[in-house]
Design a protein around this motif. Structure first.
Motif, PDB file in Angstrom:
ATOM      1  N   LYS A   1       0.814  -1.203   0.000  1.00 55.35           N
ATOM      2  CA  LYS A   1       0.000   0.000   0.000  1.00 55.35           C
ATOM      3  C   LYS A   1       0.862   1.274   0.000  1.00 55.35           C
ATOM      4  CE  LYS A   1      -2.743   0.968   3.478  1.00 55.35           C
ATOM      5  NZ  LYS A   1      -3.256   2.301   3.806  1.00 55.35           N
ATOM      6  N   SER A   2       1.863   1.313   0.867  1.00 55.71           N
ATOM      7  CA  SER A   2       2.634   2.556   0.937  1.00 55.71           C
ATOM      8  C   SER A   2       3.568   2.690  -0.268  1.00 55.71           C
ATOM      9  CB  SER A   2       3.394   2.661   2.259  1.00 55.71           C
ATOM     10  OG  SER A   2       4.578   1.920   2.230  1.00 55.71           O
TER      11      SER A   2
ATOM     12  N   LEU B   1       4.264   5.706  -5.443  1.00 57.57           N
ATOM     13  CA  LEU B   1       4.248   5.750  -6.912  1.00 57.57           C
ATOM     14  C   LEU B   1       3.170   6.709  -7.407  1.00 57.57           C
ATOM     15  CD1 LEU B   1       4.617   1.961  -7.844  1.00 57.57           C
ATOM     16  CD2 LEU B   1       6.370   3.728  -8.035  1.00 57.57           C
ATOM     17  N   MET B   2       1.980   6.644  -6.736  1.00 58.26           N
ATOM     18  CA  MET B   2       0.857   7.507  -7.133  1.00 58.26           C
ATOM     19  C   MET B   2       1.224   8.981  -7.029  1.00 58.26           C
ATOM     20  SD  MET B   2      -2.271   5.707  -5.161  1.00 58.26           S
ATOM     21  CE  MET B   2      -2.413   3.925  -5.209  1.00 58.26           C
ATOM     22  N   LEU B   3       2.115   9.291  -6.070  1.00 55.18           N
ATOM     23  CA  LEU B   3       2.499  10.695  -5.887  1.00 55.18           C
ATOM     24  C   LEU B   3       3.631  11.097  -6.831  1.00 55.18           C
ATOM     25  CD1 LEU B   3       2.194  10.775  -2.031  1.00 55.18           C
ATOM     26  CD2 LEU B   3       0.872  12.168  -3.621  1.00 55.18           C
ATOM     27  N   GLY B   4       4.014  10.186  -7.735  1.00 52.55           N
ATOM     28  CA  GLY B   4       4.984  10.557  -8.759  1.00 52.55           C
ATOM     29  C   GLY B   4       6.418  10.203  -8.414  1.00 52.55           C
TER      30      GLY B   4
ATOM     31  N   ARG C   1       1.946   9.955 -13.597  1.00 54.82           N
ATOM     32  CA  ARG C   1       1.200   9.853 -12.325  1.00 54.82           C
ATOM     33  C   ARG C   1       1.129  11.187 -11.593  1.00 54.82           C
ATOM     34  NH1 ARG C   1       4.463   4.727 -11.707  1.00 54.82           N
ATOM     35  NH2 ARG C   1       3.264   3.304 -13.020  1.00 54.82           N
ATOM     36  N   ARG C   2       2.023  12.105 -11.910  1.00 57.54           N
ATOM     37  CA  ARG C   2       1.890  13.448 -11.342  1.00 57.54           C
ATOM     38  C   ARG C   2       0.801  14.240 -12.072  1.00 57.54           C
ATOM     39  NH1 ARG C   2       6.048  15.968  -8.480  1.00 57.54           N
ATOM     40  NH2 ARG C   2       7.404  14.403  -7.547  1.00 57.54           N
TER      41      ARG C   2
ATOM     42  N   LEU D   1      -3.892   9.591  -8.637  1.00 60.89           N
ATOM     43  CA  LEU D   1      -4.881   8.811  -7.909  1.00 60.89           C
ATOM     44  C   LEU D   1      -4.820   9.136  -6.426  1.00 60.89           C
ATOM     45  CD1 LEU D   1      -6.913   6.534  -7.482  1.00 60.89           C
ATOM     46  CD2 LEU D   1      -5.096   4.884  -7.831  1.00 60.89           C
TER      47      LEU D   1
ATOM     48  N   PRO E   1      -5.965   7.480  -3.254  1.00 62.79           N
ATOM     49  CA  PRO E   1      -6.524   6.179  -2.873  1.00 62.79           C
ATOM     50  C   PRO E   1      -7.520   6.309  -1.719  1.00 62.79           C
ATOM     51  CG  PRO E   1      -4.303   6.399  -2.024  1.00 62.79           C
ATOM     52  CD  PRO E   1      -4.573   7.642  -2.826  1.00 62.79           C
TER      53      PRO E   1
ATOM     54  N   GLU F   1      -7.613   4.675   0.984  1.00 59.90           N
ATOM     55  CA  GLU F   1      -6.881   4.710   2.250  1.00 59.90           C
ATOM     56  C   GLU F   1      -5.511   5.318   1.983  1.00 59.90           C
ATOM     57  OE1 GLU F   1      -6.332   1.464   5.306  1.00 59.90           O
ATOM     58  OE2 GLU F   1      -7.743   0.552   3.906  1.00 59.90           O
ATOM     59  N   SER F   2      -5.194   6.410   2.667  1.00 57.90           N
ATOM     60  CA  SER F   2      -3.914   7.070   2.408  1.00 57.90           C
ATOM     61  C   SER F   2      -2.794   6.335   3.123  1.00 57.90           C
ATOM     62  CB  SER F   2      -3.974   8.520   2.893  1.00 57.90           C
ATOM     63  OG  SER F   2      -4.294   8.565   4.255  1.00 57.90           O
ATOM     64  N   SER F   3      -1.579   6.429   2.583  1.00 56.34           N
ATOM     65  CA  SER F   3      -0.443   5.826   3.283  1.00 56.34           C
ATOM     66  C   SER F   3       0.541   6.884   3.727  1.00 56.34           C
ATOM     67  CB  SER F   3       0.278   4.784   2.432  1.00 56.34           C
ATOM     68  OG  SER F   3      -0.162   4.768   1.135  1.00 56.34           O
TER      69      SER F   3
ATOM     70  N   TRP G   1       4.464   6.925   5.441  1.00 60.41           N
ATOM     71  CA  TRP G   1       5.578   6.016   5.695  1.00 60.41           C
ATOM     72  C   TRP G   1       6.713   6.659   6.482  1.00 60.41           C
ATOM     73  CZ3 TRP G   1       3.629   7.726   1.101  1.00 60.41           C
ATOM     74  CH2 TRP G   1       4.388   8.674   0.423  1.00 60.41           C
ATOM     75  N   LEU G   2       6.588   7.942   6.793  1.00 55.83           N
ATOM     76  CA  LEU G   2       7.638   8.612   7.554  1.00 55.83           C
ATOM     77  C   LEU G   2       7.129   8.980   8.943  1.00 55.83           C
ATOM     78  CD1 LEU G   2       9.011  10.833   4.650  1.00 55.83           C
ATOM     79  CD2 LEU G   2      10.074   8.788   5.615  1.00 55.83           C
TER      80      LEU G   2
ATOM     81  N   ARG H   1      -1.755  16.763  -0.133  1.00 56.50           N
ATOM     82  CA  ARG H   1      -0.490  16.231  -0.647  1.00 56.50           C
ATOM     83  C   ARG H   1      -0.572  15.993  -2.155  1.00 56.50           C
ATOM     84  NH1 ARG H   1       1.701  10.725   2.038  1.00 56.50           N
ATOM     85  NH2 ARG H   1      -0.332  10.050   1.276  1.00 56.50           N
ATOM     86  N   VAL H   2      -1.684  15.411  -2.597  1.00 56.37           N
ATOM     87  CA  VAL H   2      -1.793  15.136  -4.030  1.00 56.37           C
ATOM     88  C   VAL H   2      -2.040  16.434  -4.823  1.00 56.37           C
ATOM     89  CG1 VAL H   2      -4.254  14.546  -4.137  1.00 56.37           C
ATOM     90  CG2 VAL H   2      -2.668  13.476  -5.721  1.00 56.37           C
TER      91      VAL H   2
ATOM     92  N   ASN I   1       0.905  18.512  -6.171  1.00 51.71           N
ATOM     93  CA  ASN I   1       1.504  18.138  -7.457  1.00 51.71           C
ATOM     94  C   ASN I   1       0.792  18.810  -8.631  1.00 51.71           C
ATOM     95  OD1 ASN I   1       3.490  16.464  -6.493  1.00 51.71           O
ATOM     96  ND2 ASN I   1       2.305  14.577  -6.671  1.00 51.71           N
TER      97      ASN I   1
END
Lengths: 263, 203
Positions: free
Chosen positions: A160-161, A166-169, B70-71, B75, B77, B79-81, B83-84, B131-132, B135
């Motif tokens: 998922k992460s 990837l989705m964010l470019g 993709r920028r 998409l 999603p 459910e957002s992820s 990771w930091l 965040r999206v 971009n």
């Protein structure tokens, strides 16, 4: 000083310890007795076979025979790497990548040691080449198996992460960077720990063997230091190659995460 | 004028889909769970391989590097992820510029210092949206962007998206299970039915 020779009876006595451990594990229902006995049997047969082959190799001392031996060891190590992974790549890719990484690192470092450091003539003197390559390969194999397994497992868990990134470019290498780092660290931890504790907690097998065979301790120690450095370098480069190769294979040319390439 | 064109897109067993979206247009997508709504969006963001073709301003997706595509076609999603360690680590660029943008989505600046797992679902969704949007995507693919949100947050997210759409003349593809929401935000409606195919109509 000549070494005390071990008779089959002596080894039989050591084997009773394995039997005893097996009985205890049966009583405790650890479900380990079968694997223990199979492993002990394999260890005996493989080493006897190796002893026999080494005897032949020492007598022949030809570079072709040594290289064939090394190739057999390398391919077996590749098999062991794949069998230790929970989610190997499909289509034997783990095998190919593992073998390629171990070949590039173990082979190169062993040749470097034979030609440049020990500088033995001829370079394929089997008393040096085979044990050296065997030790390199055994350790590199552990590191490569551990790191490739960590990579595929953590990528599977963090799908998922990674895709979120990837989705964010992000490019594939950025998106999987955390998992690559974790996998390489896991692969390198055993050799770093073993270098840090050797001589303090553990006496390495090779050094012990040399001392038992009558070498002066300082000679055994210098060989052990050499071996440790070679193993660390071989494992390190092997792990880095294997992890990057595996990571690359988990994405396609459009930077899509391809978990369908895991089994 | 067509901004985003979909040709011969294969989703599950449905007949290949052709679709044109104009700048500033919003398409609502509905369908039962398992009808391929998320797969549809994933294919558009080029996250799954598809025999179909995609065009942005007439240029095929294959002519863009995948990360650039993709920028542009982003998409969001369901459910957002994260990771930091801190929310702010997920936002590149200087923090000062972010404060204004955070205020626009109704969030305080100090939220950047908090760990992501401590946030409410409403906060997480607005941050993920921000965040999206940073971009500045041309086409925004929204996978149930207001699921699990209360009424106040639903209205807020709809308002943020509407404002972005008008400001940037971007196209939205908005997956929702709520027909009332589809009527509020979209002008056309695509319904996915794996057994019977897809159905496109004006709202």
């Amino acid at each position: 000083m000549d070494m005390v020779l071990l008779s089959p009876v002596d080894l039989g006595l050591a084997a009773t310890l394995i039997l005893l451990l097996g009985v205890v594990s049966l009583k405790l229902r650890l479900h380990q007795a079968r694997q223990l006995f199979i492993a002990a049997l394999r260890c005996t047969l493989q080493l006897l076979l190796m002893g026999y082959i080494l005897k032949l190799l020492f007598a022949a001392s030809s570079p072709g025979a040594i290289l064939i031996m090394a190739l057999v060891m390398l391919l077996s190590a590749g098999q062991a790497v794949t069998s230790r992974m929970h989610r190997p790549l499909s289509g034997r890719w783990s095998y190919f990548l593992g073998v390629a990484a171990m070949f590039l690192s173990s082979f190169t470092v062993t040749l470097f040691a034979l030609f440049i450091i020990i500088d033995i003539t001829p370079w394929y003197t089997p008393q040096y080449a085979i044990p050296l390559f065997g030790m390199m390969l055994g350790n590199t194999m552990t590191g490569v198996a551990l790191s490739m397994d960590t990579l595929t497992t953590t990528v599977f868990q963090n799908k998922k992460s990674i895709e979120g990134r990837l989705m964010l470019g992000e490019k594939w290498r950025q998106a999987i960077q955390d998992q690559i780092t974790a996998a390489i660290r896991t692969g390198l931890t055993p050799i770093i720990n073993s270098m840090a504790t050797t001589g303090l907690v553990s006496l390495p097998g090779m050094m012990t063997g040399q001392i038992l065979a009558g070498s002066p301790p300082m000679t055994a120690v210098s060989y052990q230091i050499l071996i440790m450095f070679l193993i660390a370098a071989g494992t390190g480069f092997g792990v880095i190659l294997a992890v990057h190769g595996t990571a690359r294979h988990l994405f396609d040319h459009r930077h899509r995460l391809r978990l369908d390439r895991l089994t | 004028m067509t901004l985003f064109a979909i040709r011969n897109l294969h989703i599950l067993t449905m007949a290949p889909l052709d679709l044109d979206l104009a700048a500033g247009e919003c398409l609502a997508v509905t369908g039962d769970s398992g009808s391929g709504k998320s797969l549809f969006l994933r294919a558009l963001a080029d996250l799954d391989a598809n025999p179909g073709e995609l065009f942005l301003r007439g240029q095929p997706s294959t002519s863009y590097p995948p990360w650039e595509w993709r920028r542009q076609v982003s998409l969001l999603p369901a459910e957002s992820s994260w990771w930091l360690a801190r929310v702010g680590d997920h936002f590149p660029g200087p923090e000062v510029d972010l404060h204004q943008r955070l205020a626009e989505v109704g969030l305080p600046a100090d939220i950047l210092k908090t760990p992501p797992h401590g946030l409410s679902s409403g906060e997480r969704q607005r941050l993920s949206l921000l965040r999206v949007l940073l971009n500045t995507p041309t086409v925004l693919l929204l996978d149930e962007p207001t699921a699990n949100l209360d009424e106040k947050n639903i209205a807020l997210v709809e308002r943020i998206l509407k404002r972005y759409q008008q400001l940037h003349e971007s196209a939205l593809i908005w997956v929702t299970h709520d027909l009332a929401q589809a009527r509020r935000v979209a002008t056309r409606h695509l319904r996915l039915r794996p057994d019977a195919g897809h159905e496109l109509k004006e709202l």
